[in-house]
Design a protein around this motif. Structure first.
Motif, PDB file in Angstrom:
ATOM      1  N   THR B 226       3.097  44.183  16.431  1.00 17.29           N
ATOM      2  CA  THR B 226       2.258  45.273  16.950  1.00 17.29           C
ATOM      3  C   THR B 226       2.033  45.109  18.452  1.00 17.29           C
ATOM      4  OG1 THR B 226       1.136  45.382  14.816  1.00 17.29           O
ATOM      5  CG2 THR B 226       0.058  46.474  16.657  1.00 17.29           C
ATOM      6  N   VAL B 227       1.725  43.883  18.872  1.00 20.37           N
ATOM      7  CA  VAL B 227       1.515  43.641  20.306  1.00 20.37           C
ATOM      8  C   VAL B 227       2.794  43.951  21.077  1.00 20.37           C
ATOM      9  CG1 VAL B 227       1.101  41.826  22.007  1.00 20.37           C
ATOM     10  CG2 VAL B 227      -0.329  41.954  19.971  1.00 20.37           C
ATOM     11  N   ALA B 228       3.921  43.490  20.543  1.00 19.37           N
ATOM     12  CA  ALA B 228       5.207  43.734  21.221  1.00 19.37           C
ATOM     13  C   ALA B 228       5.486  45.235  21.307  1.00 19.37           C
ATOM     14  CB  ALA B 228       6.329  43.024  20.456  1.00 19.37           C
ATOM     15  N   ALA B 229       5.215  45.936  20.198  1.00 26.39           N
ATOM     16  CA  ALA B 229       5.509  47.370  20.172  1.00 26.39           C
ATOM     17  C   ALA B 229       4.634  48.127  21.172  1.00 26.39           C
ATOM     18  CB  ALA B 229       5.275  47.916  18.762  1.00 26.39           C
ATOM     19  N   LEU B 233       7.177  49.976  23.461  1.00 24.05           N
ATOM     20  CA  LEU B 233       7.383  51.397  23.148  1.00 24.05           C
ATOM     21  C   LEU B 233       6.597  52.242  24.129  1.00 24.05           C
ATOM     22  CD1 LEU B 233       7.079  51.319  19.262  1.00 24.05           C
ATOM     23  CD2 LEU B 233       9.163  51.461  20.595  1.00 24.05           C
ATOM     24  N   GLY B 234       7.263  52.680  25.162  1.00 22.12           N
ATOM     25  CA  GLY B 234       6.567  53.486  26.160  1.00 22.12           C
ATOM     26  C   GLY B 234       6.610  54.954  25.773  1.00 22.12           C
ATOM     27  N   ILE B 235       7.745  55.544  26.004  1.00 29.21           N
ATOM     28  CA  ILE B 235       7.891  56.980  25.794  1.00 29.21           C
ATOM     29  C   ILE B 235       7.800  57.338  24.312  1.00 29.21           C
ATOM     30  CG2 ILE B 235      10.407  57.121  25.532  1.00 29.21           C
ATOM     31  CD1 ILE B 235       8.272  59.350  27.801  1.00 29.21           C
ATOM     32  N   SER B 236       8.183  56.387  23.436  1.00 26.07           N
ATOM     33  CA  SER B 236       8.141  56.663  21.983  1.00 26.07           C
ATOM     34  C   SER B 236       6.716  56.910  21.512  1.00 26.07           C
ATOM     35  CB  SER B 236       8.727  55.497  21.195  1.00 26.07           C
ATOM     36  OG  SER B 236       9.982  55.165  21.698  1.00 26.07           O
ATOM     37  N   LEU B 237       5.766  56.203  22.119  1.00 24.88           N
ATOM     38  CA  LEU B 237       4.366  56.400  21.733  1.00 24.88           C
ATOM     39  C   LEU B 237       3.921  57.820  22.024  1.00 24.88           C
ATOM     40  CD1 LEU B 237       2.668  53.116  22.982  1.00 24.88           C
ATOM     41  CD2 LEU B 237       2.941  53.826  20.616  1.00 24.88           C
ATOM     42  N   GLU B 238       4.430  58.324  23.146  1.00 25.50           N
ATOM     43  CA  GLU B 238       4.001  59.664  23.554  1.00 25.50           C
ATOM     44  C   GLU B 238       4.729  60.736  22.757  1.00 25.50           C
ATOM     45  OE1 GLU B 238       4.257  60.258  27.744  1.00 25.50           O
ATOM     46  OE2 GLU B 238       4.240  62.444  27.563  1.00 25.50           O
ATOM     47  N   VAL B 390      -6.662  62.262  15.654  1.00 26.41           N
ATOM     48  CA  VAL B 390      -6.111  62.254  14.290  1.00 26.41           C
ATOM     49  C   VAL B 390      -5.597  60.855  13.952  1.00 26.41           C
ATOM     50  CG1 VAL B 390      -4.437  63.283  12.719  1.00 26.41           C
ATOM     51  CG2 VAL B 390      -5.511  64.680  14.456  1.00 26.41           C
ATOM     52  N   ILE B 391      -4.958  60.199  14.915  1.00 28.06           N
ATOM     53  CA  ILE B 391      -4.484  58.825  14.686  1.00 28.06           C
ATOM     54  C   ILE B 391      -5.668  57.923  14.387  1.00 28.06           C
ATOM     55  CG2 ILE B 391      -3.429  56.789  15.786  1.00 28.06           C
ATOM     56  CD1 ILE B 391      -1.746  58.805  17.450  1.00 28.06           C
ATOM     57  N   MET B 392      -6.731  58.128  15.152  1.00 32.25           N
ATOM     58  CA  MET B 392      -7.914  57.299  14.967  1.00 32.25           C
ATOM     59  C   MET B 392      -8.502  57.496  13.559  1.00 32.25           C
ATOM     60  SD  MET B 392     -10.669  57.020  17.906  1.00 32.25           S
ATOM     61  CE  MET B 392     -11.664  55.597  18.076  1.00 32.25           C
ATOM     62  N   ILE B 671      -1.195  60.485  28.762  1.00 33.57           N
ATOM     63  CA  ILE B 671      -1.076  60.676  27.313  1.00 33.57           C
ATOM     64  C   ILE B 671      -0.538  59.407  26.660  1.00 33.57           C
ATOM     65  CG2 ILE B 671       0.158  61.919  25.497  1.00 33.57           C
ATOM     66  CD1 ILE B 671       0.067  64.390  27.217  1.00 33.57           C
ATOM     67  N   GLN B 672       0.474  58.831  27.294  1.00 28.34           N
ATOM     68  CA  GLN B 672       1.088  57.622  26.741  1.00 28.34           C
ATOM     69  C   GLN B 672       0.053  56.503  26.612  1.00 28.34           C
ATOM     70  OE1 GLN B 672       4.334  54.726  28.514  1.00 28.34           O
ATOM     71  NE2 GLN B 672       5.108  56.828  28.380  1.00 28.34           N
ATOM     72  N   ASN B 673      -0.734  56.332  27.659  1.00 28.56           N
ATOM     73  CA  ASN B 673      -1.714  55.245  27.631  1.00 28.56           C
ATOM     74  C   ASN B 673      -2.873  55.538  26.697  1.00 28.56           C
ATOM     75  OD1 ASN B 673      -0.366  53.465  29.311  1.00 28.56           O
ATOM     76  ND2 ASN B 673      -1.211  54.371  31.176  1.00 28.56           N
ATOM     77  N   ARG B 674      -3.198  56.821  26.550  1.00 23.21           N
ATOM     78  CA  ARG B 674      -4.240  57.186  25.577  1.00 23.21           C
ATOM     79  C   ARG B 674      -3.802  56.799  24.177  1.00 23.21           C
ATOM     80  NH1 ARG B 674      -7.965  61.454  27.105  1.00 23.21           N
ATOM     81  NH2 ARG B 674      -7.706  62.528  25.124  1.00 23.21           N
ATOM     82  N   ILE B 675      -2.564  57.152  23.845  1.00 18.85           N
ATOM     83  CA  ILE B 675      -2.064  56.837  22.505  1.00 18.85           C
ATOM     84  C   ILE B 675      -1.902  55.333  22.344  1.00 18.85           C
ATOM     85  CG2 ILE B 675      -0.104  57.130  20.945  1.00 18.85           C
ATOM     86  CD1 ILE B 675       0.155  59.965  21.972  1.00 18.85           C
ATOM     87  N   ARG B 676      -1.457  54.666  23.421  1.00 18.06           N
ATOM     88  CA  ARG B 676      -1.344  53.211  23.365  1.00 18.06           C
ATOM     89  C   ARG B 676      -2.718  52.588  23.114  1.00 18.06           C
ATOM     90  NH1 ARG B 676       1.454  52.247  27.796  1.00 18.06           N
ATOM     91  NH2 ARG B 676       3.427  51.687  26.842  1.00 18.06           N
ATOM     92  N   THR B 677      -3.735  53.126  23.777  1.00 16.70           N
ATOM     93  CA  THR B 677      -5.093  52.594  23.631  1.00 16.70           C
ATOM     94  C   THR B 677      -5.600  52.788  22.201  1.00 16.70           C
ATOM     95  OG1 THR B 677      -5.570  53.146  25.934  1.00 16.70           O
ATOM     96  CG2 THR B 677      -7.457  52.712  24.503  1.00 16.70           C
ATOM     97  N   VAL B 678      -5.367  53.973  21.657  1.00 17.59           N
ATOM     98  CA  VAL B 678      -5.917  54.224  20.322  1.00 17.59           C
ATOM     99  C   VAL B 678      -5.185  53.390  19.283  1.00 17.59           C
ATOM    100  CG1 VAL B 678      -4.550  56.217  19.490  1.00 17.59           C
ATOM    101  CG2 VAL B 678      -6.924  56.074  18.958  1.00 17.59           C
ATOM    102  N   PHE B 679      -3.870  53.238  19.439  1.00 16.23           N
ATOM    103  CA  PHE B 679      -3.140  52.378  18.508  1.00 16.23           C
ATOM    104  C   PHE B 679      -3.601  50.937  18.653  1.00 16.23           C
ATOM    105  CE2 PHE B 679      -0.410  54.603  15.874  1.00 16.23           C
ATOM    106  CZ  PHE B 679       0.345  55.554  16.541  1.00 16.23           C
TER     107      PHE B 679
END
Lengths: 239, 700
Positions: B226-229, B233-238, B390-392, B671-679
């Motif tokens: 999870t930490v590695a991902a 995973l930059g653009i994939s998260l977004e 929604v992810i949250m 957006i990418q960092n928001r999703i990264r943060t929530v994950f």
């Protein structure tokens, strides 16, 4: 109109119609199932089970009050008392307010020596309210079983909405004979003075179930709502 | 809505290569194993010795016995009272005499409380040198060890450095293993039982084996991956957060499933297990002894891998279909039972593949998890503007745990989430027409999600406030809304007058005077409805008071909202952090300094009337839920409402957060960092809870 919208305009109204037909079909053609209600299968500790010998002359009358529910039949304990009972038939008629509703027969020679047998009523939908079920023996051809007559299982447990009228010449006997029968007979004699004899068995009712009714009615309105989002039946808005 | 591959949608973007992914996975596996062996198995490597077994009757062990009266807890007392009341109801229904169970050790005190007589056996053994004791296994033969347990006191040079370690003994196994993990030159074991024990039949073994823990290795692996991902995973998260969610949720869910095993620690798990197990058969039900214990919440509980092996062996020995109890059912299941299909498929497959009982149970839970992932996958995919929220919601610890358990709440939570996403998407696009496929999926999601809890269908009444522009004509708009009202009405009507589906249904559904949850003494639906109508003001005050009490409990009084069933709940600080993140993600949109954020991903505000309606809907349905529990689960006229849990209000979290969305304020995160943060945040919370409440509670 786009192809996708065109197909939606046909599919969802068709599904609505299909589900509506299923809804109506479930309602109009319900599934009939039988319910068995245990009426009297236990007795208090120390109280005996008894046998009521059937008679060719006088019927044993079993009275029940079913209320509003039509009764589909009864399940009574019939003992062949070790004999084959060939040529003997149990005839049972259902009466309401003195009028016969239906009559049927059961060949006693079938089945095990002691078995709880389902006796269905032919016109079950009419068999409701206060009923009298008259149980008598009949002969078919030569009677080779001698003096041993079959009997119905009974006990002294009080039962609500049910009663028994015994002919005077029928005396309850112990169900299980052998050592101690004399004492049992004396116990039965004493109990007869205090309590009433009741048949052991089950009452059978039927009722309707609707396996797909809930689904069909929900889906009818669901697809009806979805159909209202298609272009079906409406004029297209000009862009 | 056709699912396109990543490369078809974004041909210019680059995924990490397969080689890179493989290397990453290998590094994570290797690191996990090395950490387990080098860190957690270090005492086994340093203090090596063969297991040593002692018998109580041997001269090495000193034995002393005594007796004590121990008061029962409120829960145990309530359990006895409920059982007595249920036996009374059953005997009245059958017309038989109520038989009181005899329990010589149960003492009813004059003040109505209960106590139990406990026998204590103290075993003391002194070693010639200090041993590092990792585990102690204690076995008692030929005695009823129901309700027994033992405490271990490890003493070095006359000093007890840590608290005693307590372990219960299941009467069916008559053997238990305690995790001691301490050095001792003097060992005291205090064995508590209901009957006197024969010294010849008591033996215990001390051990310090090199035994790498597979559950812990798996946890370390998932954590590292999870930490590695999150970094890789930059653009994939977004672009594909739904795929990231699916993989992460599957890994964490499997950790929960593998870690818990057959321990029954979820809410009302035995009730759901019974229904799902029966549904996995057609008309003839074969209930093995293990399945029967599962259905009555009586499966033995393990606390470490050694006990797990003993218990799974016991369960498998009792999972023999050749002497199973045979029952019959209609092949047409009741509506409320259909929600168990994901679980039932797992039970069916386990039986068909002739898996062990434990593996079958885990397969059933896996079916539940996969169904949850599939539904939430689309909820996240179609959420667009508010995917973080929604992810949250999808990764809330309570939701993840229920998805990995034997529970129908998985379907309720996931379907209501999907339905809410599709419903609110239309409110965000008020000018665009409502399309048939999203409308169909939305309504189906609400219907399926409300099959077992019909009160939630009231949420779909928000669609009554769709504007005329959503439809091609006014008449269609009216018919749509009328159909939705009737749909919701039929589902609510079914609560009071359920449709008999099969023969066995009839007695159950035809007599509402018998209704009432029999887990609680004195409950009666008709009685309670009558009480509410007779005392409307009093009930209203009670309702509002109880709602306020629960809200304050979760916000300020330290009651944890993030729960993993009965295993435990996360501390308040975790709740506060998650709440702060949710509010921040709602209130602030993604950073858009260059103005290149896609229009479909920018935050948009709901109109004021819709916001108000949403809050009214959330409050209204909340009141209905509280009232439904008062009616069905609480004794008539009681001054508290029992049985309401915070997780019942999870479906309202997303709508409440959506009322805060606005198009004026943007945050600093892309957006990418928001999703990264929530994950990252939700993974961290869940992984921590899995480690503390599952791995360290049951698998170490």
């Amino acid at each position: 109109m786009k192809k996708k919208e065109k197909w939606s305009g046909i599919l969802f109204p068709a599904l609505t119609l299909l589900c509506f037909l299923g809804f109506m079909g479930s309602l109009v053609f319900p599934n009939k199932v039988l319910d068995t209600y245990e009426i009297n299968m236990h007795q208090e500790e120390g109280e005996p089970e008894v046998l009521l010998p059937l008679s060719y002359d006088e019927p044993i009358v079993y009275e029940v009050d079913t209320g509003d529910r039509p009764m589909s039949g009864v399940q009574l304990g019939i003992s062949k008392r070790g004999a084959s009972q060939a040529g003997r038939i149990l005839s049972y008629g259902v009466y309401s307010s003195g009028e016969m509703i239906c009559e049927s027969e059961y060949d006693i020679s079938l089945g095990d020596d002691l078995q709880y047998v389902y006796l269905p009523f032919q016109s079950a939908e009419k068999c409701k309210g206060k009923l009298s079920i008259q149980l008598t023996l009949k002969k078919t051809g030569a009677d080779g079983s001698g003096e041993i007559l079959p009997g119905l299982c009974a006990n002294f447990t009080p039962v609500e909405n049910a009663g028994l009228i015994l002919p005077e010449d029928i005396v309850p006997e112990p169900l299980i004979t052998g050592p101690g029968s004399g004492a049992k007979s004396r116990r039965i004699y004493h109990l007869l003075k205090e309590k009433e004899v009741q048949l052991k068995g089950y009452h059978i009712y039927s009722h309707d179930t609707y396996p797909f009714l809930y689904d069909m009615r929900i889906l009818t309105f669901l697809f009806l709502a979805v159909s209202m989002t298609t272009g079906f039946g409406g004029r297209r808005k000009r862009a | 809505m056709k699912l396109l591959s990543f490369k078809q949608v974004y041909p210019g973007d680059r995924l990490p290569s397969f080689t890179r992914i493989l290397i990453c996975v290998i590094i994570c596996i290797t690191t996990s194993m090395l950490l387990e062996c080098a860190v957690f198995q270090l005492p086994a490597l340093i203090y090596r010795y063969d297991p040593v077994t002692f018998r109580a009757s041997s001269g090495e062990v000193k034995v002393r016995t005594s007796s004590e009266k121990v008061p029962l807890s409120e829960e145990e007392t309530n359990s006895i009272l409920v059982e007595r009341n249920n036996r009374k109801i059953l005997s009245e229904y059958l017309g038989t005499k109520q038989e009181e169970k005899e329990d010589d050790t149960l003492i009813e005190n004059n003040d109505g409380t209960f106590s139990r007589l406990i026998r204590k056996t103290l075993l003391t053994v002194e070693f010639d040198k200090p041993y590092y004791i990792d585990k102690i296994g204690l076995r008692v033969e030929g005695a009823d060890m129901t309700g027994s347990g033992f405490s271990v006191y490890a003493i070095v040079s006359g000093v007890q450095k840590k608290d005693a370690v307590y372990t219960s003994i299941d009467g069916r196994i008559s053997e238990a293993v305690a995790n001691v993990s301490q050095k001792a030159d003097l060992l005291k074991i205090e064995l508590m039982s209901r009957e006197e024990l024969d010294e010849d039949n008591i033996e215990f073994t001390i051990r310090n084996d090199f035994a790498p823990n597979l559950c812990r290795i798996a946890w370390l692996f998932v954590f590292l991956v999870t930490v590695a991902a999150l970094f890789e995973l930059g653009i994939s998260l977004e672009r594909s957060p739904h795929w990231c969610f699916a993989i992460l949720c599957f890994m964490m869910g499997m950790l929960i499933i593998l870690g818990i095993g057959t321990n029954q620690v979820s809410f009302d798990e035995h009730v759901h297990a019974k229904a799902a197990y029966k549904l996995s058969f057609l008309s003839t039900i074969e209930t093995t002894e293990s399945a029967m214990q599962m259905s009555s919440n009586r499966l033995p509980l393990f606390h470490n891998p050694d006990e797990r092996r003993l218990i799974e062996h016991y369960e498998q020995a009792n999972h023999d279909y050749s002497w199973a109890d045979i029952g019959f059912q209609s092949i047409l299941p009741r509506t409320e039972d259909r929600v168990y299909y994901p679980l039932a498929i797992g039970f069916f497959l386990g039986r068909t593949l002739q898996l062990s009982f434990a593996d079958t149970v885990m397969l059933a839970k896996t079916g539940n998890l996969l169904c949850y992932i599939a539904i939430c996958f689309f909820a996240i995919k179609w959420a667009k503007r508010y995917r973080e929220l929604v992810i949250m919601t999808a990764l809330l610890p309570g939701n993840l745990f229920l998805a990995s358990s034997i529970s129908y709440d998985m379907l309720v939570n996931s379907c209501l989430l999907l339905g809410s996403v599709l419903m609110f998407n239309e409110f965000f696009e008020e000018g665009s027409r409502l399309k048939p496929v999203p409308a169909c999926i939305m309504l189906l999601s609400f219907v399926v999600g409300c099959l077992s809890k019909p009160v939630y269908i009231l949420m779909v009444l928000m669609t009554l406030f769709y504007g005329k522009k959503k439809f091609t004509s006014l008449s269609k708009c009216i018919i749509f809304k009328a159909a939705v009202i009737i749909l919701a009405g039929l589902m609510i009507y079914n609560i009071f007058r359920p449709t008999p589906v099969s023969g066995s249904d009839y007695v159950l559904v035809s007599n509402i005077s018998f209704a009432g949850d029999k887990r609680n003494v004195g409950s009666s639906v008709m009685g309670q409805i009558g009480y509410i109508f007779s005392n409307p003001l009093a009930y209203t005050m009670l309702l509002l008071g109880q709602m306020k009490e629960m809200l304050l409990g979760y916000l300020v009084k330290g009651k944890g909202f993030f729960q993993y069933g009965y295993t435990g709940s996360a501390p308040m600080i975790v709740t506060y952090i998650a709440m702060a993140a949710a509010l921040a993600f709602s209130f602030f949109g993604p950073a858009d300094k260059k103005g290149d954020v896609d229009v479909s991903l920018r935050h948009k505000a709901l109109s004021t009337p819709v916001r108000i309606l949403t809050l009214i809907m959330c409050f209204g349905v909340t009141c209905v839920i509280w009232t439904s529990m008062y009616v069905s689960f609480t004794a008539v006229g009681a001054n508290t409402i029992r049985g309401v849990q915070g997780r019942y209000f999870t479906p309202f979290l997303l709508p409440m957060c959506l009322t805060l969305l606005n198009d004026k304020r943007t945050g600093r995160l892309s957006i990418q960092n928001r999703i990264r943060t929530v994950f990252g945040l939700m993974s961290f919370i869940n992984m921590l809870m899995i480690l503390i409440f599952i791995i360290y509670a049951y698998d170490v």
